[in-house]
Design an enzyme around this catalytic site. Structure first.
Site: not given
Lengths: 305, 370
Positions: B148-149
């Site tokens: 994530v990210c």
């Protein structure tokens, strides 16, 4: 922050809002009145914290930057009065602490809020730089001079940046007036506050986003970040001087320790990794080279566990 | 509620409504307890830790449908708790309800003592340790990674350097081409890219050297700059809007709790993040090196699912979608979700699409079911 602290912070915040309402209202009115009176008399309203000019080149520069911001401040105050006038088109009766709408409108059209809103990073940068107070460091003259010089540069850079931010807000205010007049100027009755607030929010957001991508904004913010980093380093140099004198561990020494610990841990992980690859614990299959994706999907079930 | 009217009467009614809201809101705020706004509550066990890094294994919520476990890897900016914000807005719960075997890594709270940790340490040290432990516990050779990210960059680099340990790679709101914010150039999108490029590499060095780490509140301020009016209205107008509605108020408080929990980013790792990636864009150019090894995206040969948010102003879609042509696999799928950077995790529409999309991808490539 623990949960009770968190809940208390919110409760305190809310309680403080109620307490601050009348004060904020009075302050906003005083600010606008002072600004209008100052402009009418050809003078400028006082800006808290403005430095006296003439002590040195740095101080003179700081003074010039302060003056420039004060001029913008006057114009911004006038602009905020116009914007607030549009937002509060309906007369709002005073009901003591219940006059929430007026306070909210006052806050979001107050130039001080404009600076605090988009200047949040600058204030955080300042807090990062402003460790010990200057008075605590007055004894070590050469290092103090460096700190003082760096501090004045920070203030100057901040004022230069604030000037850009204020200009952006004023541009937002002008654009709002134009768009408001275009939409509602011919109507007999002014639109409700909510619709006007929505327009102000949309227009201001658009203008501020443009401003934040402009070279002047980015350059002055970059200069502020540089100046605050230099101030913090000058402060650390001064504090390290004291630390060495009195035998306290210094930041540099602690950093050396941390660097050593990090390196040792890194080496330990590498050893652990090498051992893991050599003696796999129960249940772990040896690491295989990458397999093409099509082979992955065709792999028999019994090979997976 | 007071009777609405026009002119002064209408304004009076507005004020009365606001007062009533505040009274009710004050009572609600005063009654809020820890349990009411707890986040990341899905049951899990600590199964491994090293230094400040912790690996958790979630309890199953449904019969398992896949054999290969999934490791969720968030970045160092913000915390993984966004994936499990609350019971009815939880990617974690949704994935568990779909029968996935789920792990998550928590990087802890880096302090000044961690300033010399690099992204090499995080990716080839800690993340590798987590992958090894998950594989050991599941008795498998490869695991599924869900990045994530910034964590997506970690998993991407790991998959390129250790492809033999990754079964599938799923990315969420992950930047790959850090200069692709200029592709669409939407207003208000990609400001972090612009802001970071406005600094010189030596500015980044000096900022980190002066502070040791990249303070979490500093990055929070940069995020706030991306929506200036929202930031101004948040704690007055927006709060007033939800304060008398218990459910909405608690949702708001949970989100605030997550936002406030912004760890500092270790200094040397931050230099790499800002200079190597945001400024010099080395990842998409296959020029990035970790532990002296070049991260070649062409070595990512496992199936890849790239999930991006259509209105992501922090990671503009083009910066994520640049991954596809660089991969060494044709099994590349994109999943475009409605909403913004955070909305993909908590938005009502994406709730119905996100976990099912990931689950379908993992089931398709699960070796146990192949």
């Amino acid at each position: 922050m623990t949960m009770p602290d968190y809940a208390k912070a919110f409760t305190d915040f809310w309680a403080a809002q109620g307490d601050a309402m009348l004060k904020a209202q009075a302050e906003a009115a005083r600010m606008v009145t002072d600004g209008m009176q100052a402009m009418a008399s050809g003078t400028l309203p006082a800006l808290p914290g403005a430095a006296a000019a003439g002590l040195s080149a740095e101080v003179a520069d700081l003074g010039r930057a302060s003056t420039a911001v004060m001029e913008l401040w006057s114009a911004a105050a006038a602009m905020s009065g116009e914007v607030a006038g549009k937002l509060a088109a309906d007369p709002l009766p005073v009901l003591g602490e219940m006059e929430t709408s007026a306070v909210v409108l006052g806050r979001i059209t107050d130039p001080r809020q404009w600076l605090s809103g988009t200047g949040e990073m600058d204030s955080i940068v300042s807090r990062m730089a402003e460790g010990p107070r200057l008075a605590d460091l007055w004894d070590v003259e050469r290092r103090f001079a460096q700190v003082a010089q760096a501090w004045m540069l920070v203030r100057r850079r901040q004022l230069e940046h604030e000037a850009i931010v204020l200009q952006g807000w004023m541009q937002a205010g002008r654009r709002f007036m134009e768009e408001w007049a275009g939409k509602h100027g011919a109507e007999a009755r002014a639109p409700d506050t909510k619709a006007t607030l929505a327009l102000w929010t949309e227009v201001a957001n658009r203008q501020l986003l443009d401003m934040q991508r402009s070279e002047p904004f980015l350059q002055t913010q970059r200069n502020t970040i540089r100046a605050t980093a230099d101030l913090r380093l000058a402060q650390q140099d001064l504090v390290e001087h004291f630390g060495k004198q009195y035998g306290f561990p210094t930041r540099t020494e602690l950093d050396d320790v941390h660097r050593t610990v990090t390196t040792l841990r890194r080496e330990l992980r590498a050893v652990q990794r090498a051992l893991r690859g050599r003696t796999a614990p129960d249940g772990v299959l040896p690491v295989a080279p990458p397999t093409p994706p099509q082979a992955l999907t065709a792999r028999p079930q019994e090979e997976t566990h | 509620m007071a009777q609405k009217g026009t002119g002064a009467a209408g304004a009076l009614a507005d004020v009365a409504d606001a007062g009533a809201k505040m009274l009710k809101g004050g009572r609600l705020l005063g009654s809020v307890r820890d349990a009411d706004v707890a986040i990341a509550t899905t049951p899990k066990d600590l199964v491994w830790s090293q230094d400040k890094v912790s690996l958790y294994h979630y309890h199953p919520l449904a019969a398992r449908r896949t054999g290969v476990p999934v490791l969720i890897c968030y970045g160092l900016i913000g915390r993984w708790t966004m994936t499990d914000l609350q019971e009815d807005r939880s990617l974690v719960r949704n994935m568990l309800n779909l029968g996935l075997d789920l792990y998550v890594v928590d990087w802890g709270n880096p302090s000044r003592a961690d300033r010399y940790l690099t992204l090499d340490d995080y990716i080839l040290g800690y993340l590798d340790g987590c992958v090894a432990e998950v594989a050991r516990r599941a008795g498998v050779e490869r695991v599924n990674l869900l990045g994530v990210c910034e964590g997506g960059v970690f998993t991407t680099a790991y998959a390129a350097l250790e492809p033999g340990r990754v079964n599938t790679l799923a990315l969420t709101i992950t930047p790959i081409d850090f200069h692709a914010d200029t592709v669409e150039n939407r207003a208000g999108h990609g400001f972090i890219n612009v802001w970071t490029r406005s600094l010189l590499p030596e500015d980044v060095d000096r900022l980190i050297d002066a502070n040791g780490n990249l303070p979490g509140e500093f990055m929070g301020a940069v995020f706030n700059l991306m929506s200036p009016m929202r930031s101004l209205l948040k704690y007055n107008y927006d709060l007033l809007d939800v304060v008398d509605d218990e459910k909405r108020l608690l949702n708001w408080l949970r989100m605030e709790k997550w936002i406030a929990d912004r760890p500092d980013h270790p200094g040397e790792a931050a230099k790499q993040w800002l200079k190597d990636l945001y400024q010099q864009n080395k990842l998409v150019r296959n020029e990035w090196e970790l532990d002296g090894r070049r991260v070649d995206l062409g070595r990512i040969t496992m199936p890849v699912l790239n999930v991006y948010a259509k209105d992501d102003h922090i990671i503009p879609p083009a910066t994520s979608r640049a991954l596809g042509p660089k991969l060494g696999t044709t099994e590349y799928t994109e999943l475009a979700l409605p909403g913004g950077h955070v909305g993909v995790f908590v938005g009502g529409k994406s709730q119905k699409l996100f976990a099912p999309g990931v689950s379908a991808f993992l089931e398709k490539h699960d070796r146990a079911s192949a």
